[in-house]
Scaffold this motif. Structure first.
Motif, PDB file in Angstrom:
ATOM      1  N   LYS A 155       0.832  -1.130  -0.019  1.00  0.00           N
ATOM      2  CA  LYS A 155       0.072   0.185   0.151  1.00  0.00           C
ATOM      3  C   LYS A 155       0.747   1.358   0.075  1.00  0.00           C
ATOM      4  N   SER A 156       1.939   1.207   0.511  1.00  0.00           N
ATOM      5  CA  SER A 156       2.755   2.484   0.758  1.00  0.00           C
ATOM      6  C   SER A 156       3.205   2.907  -0.706  1.00  0.00           C
TER       7      SER A 156
ATOM      8  N   HIS B  88      -0.026   4.404  -2.377  1.00  0.00           N
ATOM      9  CA  HIS B  88       0.068   5.640  -2.043  1.00  0.00           C
ATOM     10  C   HIS B  88       0.743   6.704  -2.710  1.00  0.00           C
TER      11      HIS B  88
ATOM     12  N   LYS C 290      -0.057   9.827  -5.259  1.00  0.00           N
ATOM     13  CA  LYS C 290       0.073  11.083  -4.945  1.00  0.00           C
ATOM     14  C   LYS C 290       0.350  12.161  -6.116  1.00  0.00           C
TER      15      LYS C 290
ATOM     16  N   ARG D 116      -4.910   4.030  -7.918  1.00  0.00           N
ATOM     17  CA  ARG D 116      -5.932   4.467  -7.111  1.00  0.00           C
ATOM     18  C   ARG D 116      -7.276   3.690  -7.317  1.00  0.00           C
TER      19      ARG D 116
ATOM     20  N   LEU E  23      -6.409   0.893  -4.839  1.00  0.00           N
ATOM     21  CA  LEU E  23      -6.972   1.111  -3.439  1.00  0.00           C
ATOM     22  C   LEU E  23      -8.317   1.123  -3.043  1.00  0.00           C
TER      23      LEU E  23
END
Length: 836
Positions: free
Chosen positions: A469-470, A473, A477, A507, A510
């Motif tokens: 997930k890091s 994300h 950004k 995106r 997620l």
């Protein structure tokens, strides 16, 4: 004082709601003004719109003056209060928002300051100053997307400001959008045609994008337009591009015109002269090229070494090695020149001239400076081998003796030259040619095994690893950059298309994970269970380090494949069977595109031969089975197969299944029947064994081995407890044995086998007669039969008389005499025939 004012601003946060309402109204007003379009049937109005020129009332002018005084005095709270009234009275006045931005910037609230600057810019879109201010603020924030958006607005407000276009072009270069950067420089040329920097950058970028013709046209237009005062750097760049485009004639004409136009009565700059020399050399005018080089004298070699190198390299590439050597020797030993690479070029010129004796000293000198250059070392070693200096070549390729003091294996970086696979391969070939098998194996076995292991692992299909997930994300950004400012939004992020696609996918992924997480939570709560979030996917997946193999493209070359075969044979000769089979296994696991079918056949045959000599033949069973499948009627193939199977300590289930399948598919093949009968005999199942032997006898009644096997099986069956007509079974067995004797023409082996059978059933009188016949017969020495191509091991040293059965017959005969009480006779038989 500033902190106190910040506290007062915090207490009066209710005023922010007023500003928010103003933001919405103003943006709605600005948006309507920008989006308004003239209808198709509406006539176009000329002149200034009536009442469109706003005039400030005296009250607003006075309040603005008061706000300026408060701001200058540092009374920010009073200034904000006054500007609040100005915004209420004149919401479309840009100066008030500009001043609010200055105040909040002084306070330290960068976000609100940025918002007010944006409102001021929207209300005064033709003022380039405020857009430039926003560009500077966005650069400080590191938001390239905002910078590019504001740059477009600033360029629209001030189209003649070339610095803005330069800034945008440099940003495009940083982002890797070279085509857009080239177009930006081309737009600058439309404003300032005499700008040499923009013209040269546009030409370089168009050339980088593959539009060479457009780059040439841009530079040629400048040369034509400024024919009397053109910059020679443009001439140099144009000539370089034309030479790279193989248009040496055009480049030479350009340089000659430049000489006439700009350097009348003077000599051309040296860098243009060198280009002219190279063009003349490509056009075949060597004498003219030599005449142009009169300025490149020995004393100038230190100052113009790079230009001399270019000339020499051009002559060398064109095959004029004598001219190249002339200029290389001008640089030899000069300060500032790379002597190592220069010596290599000199040696290569001598090689091309077929003067190998002169090339060797230069390669040796170059190797002193370029110790880790693998190509130079290999080339020098090959030259030494051609001269018959094998020991010198071995010393050149062997690692240093004091490795512990010269090598740090724990350090990270390029490995020393002696770890190179090419070096080890050439060294191994030398050892193999000299018959030094142990050193040959030590030199090449490790890199070949490592290469095959890496190639085998690389071909396997790996599961697609989930991104943590890091990472997701971090990618998202890129799409969230425009949310840093809550006023200016809706612009497209500036990035490469591939990066934008990754961000969009991240995106969506997620969002999908969040929805799945909510579903699990709802299901757990509905079931009355305690729900806990599973964050295991937040951990980064371990990275798999995949280093390149030591010997790339090992199996794509016939010479390399023969090296693998030689390695396997050498390992077998050294009785390192398992390592040889390991190499063969890795090679056969590679796909068919890499290894041809005939090569695999050779490897399988080699594996079968090696498997017959291993202590644990299970590792080579597959090879001998494949060999039998390809040649089901070959006695040599079945001999190899049985030699492996007979050494198995425990039975293999796939062996029995394979024999059954062969018996079904090839019913007329005798070897599988005999092998089955042998294994049944070893298990004391003589009746089943006799059945198999009799099936083979039906197909080959004159085969001596078949008759021998049938006879021994029937005799062993007669000695059991379950058969009733034992005497008939014994007579039948001896009839097959005598038939075997007849086919073998009373050979010593046949007589001994019959004597052994009589001895076994207790007919010692007949056994004695046949043992004495064996002792009275002499036979020649015959070599032990070998399997096909079984020339891997060294020839076995056999004692003389290993084909004679005198010792065996004498020992059995002495047992008969001893049992009958004739001890002296038994002792005499052993003394006459069994002495060493």
């Amino acid at each position: 004082m500033l902190l106190k004012q910040c506290d007062e601003l915090t207490k009066k946060s209710r005023q922010d709601d007023v500003y928010t309402d103003y933001f919405d109204k103003i943006m709605e007003h600005v948006g309507k003004r920008w989006r308004r379009r003239r209808k198709s049937g509406e006539p176009k109005k000329r002149g200034r719109r009536k009442g469109s020129k706003n005039k400030l009332s005296p009250e607003i002018t006075k309040k603005l003056g008061d706000a300026n005084l408060h701001y200058a005095a540092g009374r920010y709270v009073e200034a904000i209060h006054v500007l609040n009234e100005v915004v209420r009275l004149a919401p479309t006045l840009g100066d008030s928002y500009h001043m609010l931005g200055l105040i909040y910037n002084a306070i330290g609230d960068k976000i609100k300051a940025m918002n007010f600057y944006i409102l001021a810019a929207c209300l005064t879109p033709k003022d380039p100053y405020i857009w430039k201010l926003l560009i500077a603020r966005s650069m400080e924030m590191g938001n390239i997307s905002l910078v590019m958006s504001f740059l477009s607005k600033a360029i629209s407000a001030d189209p003649k400001d070339v610095s803005l276009r330069f800034h945008r072009a440099s940003l495009y270069i940083d982002l890797g959008s070279y085509r857009k950067a080239a177009d930006s420089y081309d737009q600058i040329l439309g404003i300032c045609p005499a700008n040499v920097e923009a013209r040269m950058m546009a030409a370089k970028l168009y050339q980088k994008c593959g539009q060479v013709d457009k780059a040439i046209n841009i530079l040629e237009d400048y040369v034509k337009e400024y024919s009397t005062e053109a910059d020679l750097s443009v001439i140099d760049l144009l000539a370089t591009i034309q030479m790279e485009n193989k248009a040496h004639g055009k480049a030479l004409q350009l340089i000659e015109r430049a000489h006439l136009a700009y350097c009348t009565g003077k000599e051309l700059p040296l860098h243009l002269t060198v280009k002219a020399v190279i063009c003349e050399a490509h056009l075949g005018n060597l004498e003219k090229a030599e005449s142009l080089l009169k300025n490149l004298q020995m004393e100038e070699a230190d100052d113009h070494g790079d230009l001399i190198t270019k000339v020499a390299d051009s002559f060398m590439n064109l095959g004029h090695y004598e001219f190249a050597l002339k200029y290389y020797f001008m640089l030899e030993g000069k300060a500032g020149s790379n002597n190592g690479s220069l010596l290599v070029k000199i040696a290569q010129c001598y090689l091309s001239l077929k003067e190998k004796a002169k090339a060797v000293p230069f390669f040796s000198k170059a190797l002193l400076e370029l110790e880790d250059n693998i190509d130079v070392r290999l080339t020098l070693a090959s030259l030494l081998l051609e001269e018959g200096k094998e020991e010198e070549a071995i010393a050149l390729l062997s690692p240093p003796k004091n490795l512990e003091s010269t090598t740090d294996t724990s350090s990270v970086g390029p490995k020393p030259w002696w770890f190179s696979g090419k070096v080890k391969m050439l060294l191994a070939k030398i050892y193999h040619a000299k018959g030094m098998l142990e050193k040959f194996v030590d030199a090449i076995f490790s890199p070949i095994r490592e290469t095959l292991f890496i190639e085998t692992m690389n071909k396997k299909v790996r599961m697609k690893k989930k991104l943590p997930k890091s990472v997701l994300h971090e990618r998202v950004k890129l799409l969230d950059d425009q949310q840093d400012c809550n006023v200016w939004c809706g612009f497209r992020p500036v990035a490469a298309p591939s990066e934008l696609l990754k961000a969009v996918r991240a995106r969506k992924l997620l969002q999908k994970k969040a929805a799945l997480k909510e579903e699990k939570k709802a299901a757990a709560l509905a079931a009355g269970l305690d729900w806990q979030s599973d964050e295991s996917d937040d951990e980064p997946s371990p990275k798999v380090l995949r280093k390149p193999p030591p010997l790339p493209e090992l199996l794509k070359d016939e010479e390399h494949f023969r090296l693998i075969i030689d390695l396997c044979k050498a390992l077998a000769s050294l009785q390192r069977y398992w390592e040889a089979l390991e190499v063969i296994n890795h090679v056969l696991e590679l796909p068919h595109q890499i290894l041809y079918i005939e090569k695999k056949e050779e490897l399988r045959s080699l594996g079968a031969q090696i498997a017959s000599n291993t202590t644990d033949p299970r590792h080579g069973y597959d090879y001998v089975r494949y060999l039998v499948q390809q040649h089901p009627y070959s006695l040599a193939a079945w001999n190899c197969y049985y030699k492996v199977v007979s050494r198995l300590e425990s039975k293999l289930s796939k062996h029995a299944k394979f024999l059954h399948r062969v018996r079904v598919t090839h019913k007329d093949s005798v070897p599988p029947m005999l092998i089955t009968g042998h294994q049944l005999s070893m298990g004391c199942q003589y009746q089943a064994a006799a059945r198999e032997y009799l099936e083979a006898y039906k197909l080959q009644p004159d085969n001596p081995l078949v008759n021998l096997c049938v006879g021994t099986a029937l005799i062993n069956l007669a000695l059991g407890f379950r058969i009733q007509n034992k005497h008939q079974c014994v007579v039948q067995g001896f009839s097959f044995l005598h038939n075997y004797q007849r086919i073998c023409q009373n050979s010593q082996e046949a007589l001994y086998n019959i004597a052994r059978a009589y001895h076994h059933v207790g007919l010692v009188t007949l056994a004695t007669i046949y043992y004495e016949k064996v002792l009275a017969m002499c036979v020649k020495e015959y070599p032990i039969p070998k399997l096909p191509n079984e020339n891997l091991c060294l020839p076995e040293k056999q004692n003389p008389g290993y084909c004679n059965l005198h010792r065996e017959a004498a020992y059995n005969l002495h047992l008969i005499y001893k049992k009958s009480g004739a001890l002296d006779l038994a002792r005499q038989v052993l003394k006459d025939n069994c002495n060493p």
